[in-house]
Design a protein around this motif. Structure first.
Motif, mmCIF file in Angstrom:
data_model
loop_
_atom_site.group_PDB
_atom_site.id
_atom_site.type_symbol
_atom_site.label_atom_id
_atom_site.label_comp_id
_atom_site.label_asym_id
_atom_site.label_seq_id
_atom_site.Cartn_x
_atom_site.Cartn_y
_atom_site.Cartn_z
ATOM 1 N N ARG A 59 0.799 -1.310 -0.093
ATOM 2 C CA ARG A 59 0.155 0.074 0.040
ATOM 3 C C ARG A 59 0.785 1.330 0.100
ATOM 4 O O ARG A 59 0.656 2.118 -0.737
ATOM 5 C CB ARG A 59 -0.977 -0.038 1.252
ATOM 6 C CG ARG A 59 -1.903 1.234 1.235
ATOM 7 C CD ARG A 59 -2.579 1.169 2.595
ATOM 8 N NE ARG A 59 -3.832 1.912 2.745
ATOM 9 C CZ ARG A 59 -3.434 3.588 2.992
ATOM 10 N NH1 ARG A 59 -2.200 3.901 3.021
ATOM 11 N NH2 ARG A 59 -4.496 4.347 3.031
ATOM 12 N N ASP A 60 2.109 1.344 0.719
ATOM 13 C CA ASP A 60 2.953 2.364 0.843
ATOM 14 C C ASP A 60 3.449 2.490 -0.573
ATOM 15 O O ASP A 60 3.622 3.721 -0.974
ATOM 16 C CB ASP A 60 3.837 2.215 1.846
ATOM 17 C CG ASP A 60 3.379 2.344 3.210
ATOM 18 O OD1 ASP A 60 2.120 2.848 3.463
ATOM 19 O OD2 ASP A 60 4.133 2.048 4.236
ATOM 20 N N VAL A 61 3.827 1.590 -1.195
ATOM 21 C CA VAL A 61 4.745 1.654 -2.424
ATOM 22 C C VAL A 61 3.263 2.328 -3.534
ATOM 23 O O VAL A 61 3.938 3.161 -4.205
ATOM 24 C CB VAL A 61 5.100 0.434 -3.096
ATOM 25 C CG1 VAL A 61 5.432 0.645 -4.632
ATOM 26 C CG2 VAL A 61 6.143 -0.211 -2.113
ATOM 27 N N VAL A 62 2.382 1.672 -3.602
ATOM 28 C CA VAL A 62 1.326 2.146 -4.566
ATOM 29 C C VAL A 62 1.052 3.465 -4.263
ATOM 30 O O VAL A 62 0.972 4.678 -5.037
ATOM 31 C CB VAL A 62 -0.152 1.522 -4.429
ATOM 32 C CG1 VAL A 62 -1.233 1.938 -5.105
ATOM 33 C CG2 VAL A 62 0.184 -0.012 -4.964
ATOM 34 N N SER A 63 0.839 4.180 -2.904
ATOM 35 C CA SER A 63 0.640 5.171 -2.410
ATOM 36 C C SER A 63 1.660 6.564 -2.914
ATOM 37 O O SER A 63 1.198 7.574 -3.339
ATOM 38 C CB SER A 63 0.295 5.745 -0.959
ATOM 39 O OG SER A 63 -0.899 4.609 -0.569
ATOM 40 N N THR A 64 2.943 5.975 -2.799
ATOM 41 C CA THR A 64 4.161 6.692 -3.039
ATOM 42 C C THR A 64 4.050 7.029 -4.816
ATOM 43 O O THR A 64 4.296 8.266 -5.166
ATOM 44 C CB THR A 64 5.561 6.249 -2.542
ATOM 45 O OG1 THR A 64 5.337 6.252 -1.371
ATOM 46 C CG2 THR A 64 6.449 7.100 -3.051
ATOM 47 N N LEU A 65 3.582 5.941 -5.598
ATOM 48 C CA LEU A 65 3.758 6.127 -6.813
ATOM 49 C C LEU A 65 2.659 7.113 -7.345
ATOM 50 O O LEU A 65 2.829 7.912 -8.181
ATOM 51 C CB LEU A 65 3.772 4.646 -7.612
ATOM 52 C CG LEU A 65 4.855 3.847 -7.459
ATOM 53 C CD1 LEU A 65 4.407 2.428 -7.981
ATOM 54 C CD2 LEU A 65 6.015 4.295 -8.205
ATOM 55 N N LEU A 66 1.192 6.877 -6.441
ATOM 56 C CA LEU A 66 0.291 7.957 -6.928
ATOM 57 C C LEU A 66 0.687 9.154 -6.574
ATOM 58 O O LEU A 66 0.343 10.328 -7.378
ATOM 59 C CB LEU A 66 -1.041 7.416 -6.086
ATOM 60 C CG LEU A 66 -1.903 6.272 -6.687
ATOM 61 C CD1 LEU A 66 -2.739 5.871 -5.707
ATOM 62 C CD2 LEU A 66 -2.492 6.976 -7.935
ATOM 63 N N ALA A 67 1.249 9.289 -5.448
ATOM 64 C CA ALA A 67 1.456 10.894 -5.149
ATOM 65 C C ALA A 67 2.714 11.475 -5.691
ATOM 66 O O ALA A 67 2.738 12.831 -5.884
ATOM 67 C CB ALA A 67 1.657 11.008 -3.687
ATOM 68 N N GLY A 68 3.736 10.654 -6.264
ATOM 69 C CA GLY A 68 5.055 11.276 -6.312
ATOM 70 C C GLY A 68 5.412 11.124 -7.700
ATOM 71 O O GLY A 68 6.517 11.428 -8.368
ATOM 72 N N THR A 69 4.624 10.574 -8.706
ATOM 73 C CA THR A 69 5.180 10.057 -9.954
ATOM 74 C C THR A 69 3.836 10.211 -10.737
ATOM 75 O O THR A 69 2.760 10.335 -10.326
ATOM 76 C CB THR A 69 5.612 8.608 -10.171
ATOM 77 O OG1 THR A 69 4.673 7.739 -10.167
ATOM 78 C CG2 THR A 69 6.851 8.242 -9.038
ATOM 79 N N PRO A 70 4.225 10.475 -12.263
ATOM 80 C CA PRO A 70 3.098 10.650 -13.216
ATOM 81 C C PRO A 70 2.615 9.389 -13.737
ATOM 82 O O PRO A 70 1.684 9.023 -14.607
ATOM 83 C CB PRO A 70 3.709 11.289 -14.376
ATOM 84 C CG PRO A 70 4.947 10.902 -14.292
ATOM 85 C CD PRO A 70 5.377 10.776 -12.856
#
Length: 314
Positions: A59-70
């Protein structure tokens, strides 16, 4: 990082990442993720263990990709061994994080427990999981008009796995997997990703059979870079998919003067094989390539470069 929109006619590129299992592995993991994101992939899928032990990390990895990358993250979701209530809770957790795209998987039953049986109140197949995903999303929409409006602008997208040579763990044939994929399509999935394969006919023959049976959803070709013979043997243990004996023998025979593996030569020969495979399925009409990275960016990027699909930015 500059955002670049791929040309609409370019084949899709996507990657599978596995969340780091230990905190000390996180820096290397995120460097790999950064290298992959720089190629402007259409999505990155993030695995989720069948036992759910890496739930928080995934969940943390997915959230980081959502928030910090296009890049669009696709959250793996498994159901084997879990109750319907537990799986619903996990779905809610990912939806709360903003995830709208899932890869729905049954997951592998424990191989070291011959008497294991799934729970009576469990979700027993990927098709049941697809339906549960849609049920949970519908429940959330019914409870909140605001949620319903947001969902209308970001519909739920669900992918599934498919097995072009049959599923060794389930004992199914190609024909049975074609019929299974048709059932998954009827349950409301958006596209499928194949298990890894090593010969072009595995993909082309399966897709031809699936189209004849009425499957219309896109079928994305899943490919592993064949650069490491140890990994190929480990993947065979996990999946039952047998690597080409001739390729394994050739990779094993690439040695340095001291008898140790010549990893650079193995890498070059393995990429050569993988590029031929990827190019063949793209030439056959595959919509794109999904690379099983095993959290290694160099083989994945060299594979895509070999078929002319790598565009990077700082």
């Amino acid at each position: 990082m500059a955002v670049e929109t791929p040309h609409p006619s370019r084949p899709t590129i996507s990657f599978e990442l596995m969340p780091p299992r230990r905190p000390d592995a996180a820096p290397k993991f995120w460097e790999t993720a950064r290298q992959l994101v720089a190629t402007h992939p259409d999505f990155i899928s993030v695995t989720y263990g069948a036992g759910g032990g890496d739930r928080a990390t995934a969940r943390d990895v997915v959230s980081t990709l959502l928030a910090g990358t296009p890049v669009l993250p696709v959250a793996h979701l498994t159901c084997v061994g879990a109750s319907r209530e537990d799986v619903s809770e996990v779905i809610d957790d990912f939806l709360d994080a903003g995830v709208r795209t899932f890869l729905a998987l049954r997951g592998d039953p424990p191989k070291d427990q011959p008497d294991w049986h799934p729970p009576a109140d469990g979700v027993h197949s990927s098709i049941e999981l697809v339906r549960l995903l849609r049920d949970v999303d519908a429940r959330r929409c019914a409870a909140s008009p605001a949620t319903a409006l947001r969902v209308a602008t970001k519909p739920l997208t669900i992918a599934v796995a498919t097995f072009p040579n049959g599923n060794a763990d389930a004992g199914t044939t190609r024909e049975q997997e074609v019929a299974r994929l048709l059932e998954k399509q009827e349950a409301g999935v958006s596209f499928a990703i194949t298990q890894l394969f090593y010969e072009p006919e595995s993909y082309t023959g399966f897709v031809e059979a699936a189209r004849r049976a009425g499957v219309t959803i896109p079928v994305l070709a899943g490919i592993i870079p064949t650069t490491d013979p140890r990994r190929l043997r480990r993947v065979e243990e996990l999946t039952g998919v047998v690597p080409p004996p001739g390729l394994l023998a050739e990779l094993d025979g690439l040695r340095l003067d001291d008898g140790s593996p010549d990893t650079e030569a193995q890498h070059a020969r393995g990429i050569e094989h993988s590029v031929r495979l990827a190019q063949a399925v793209l030439d056959s009409g595959a919509p794109g390539i999904h690379v099983y990275t095993f959290n290694k960016h160099r083989p994945a990027l060299d594979l895509l470069s070999g078929v002319g699909l790598t565009t990077t930015s700082a």
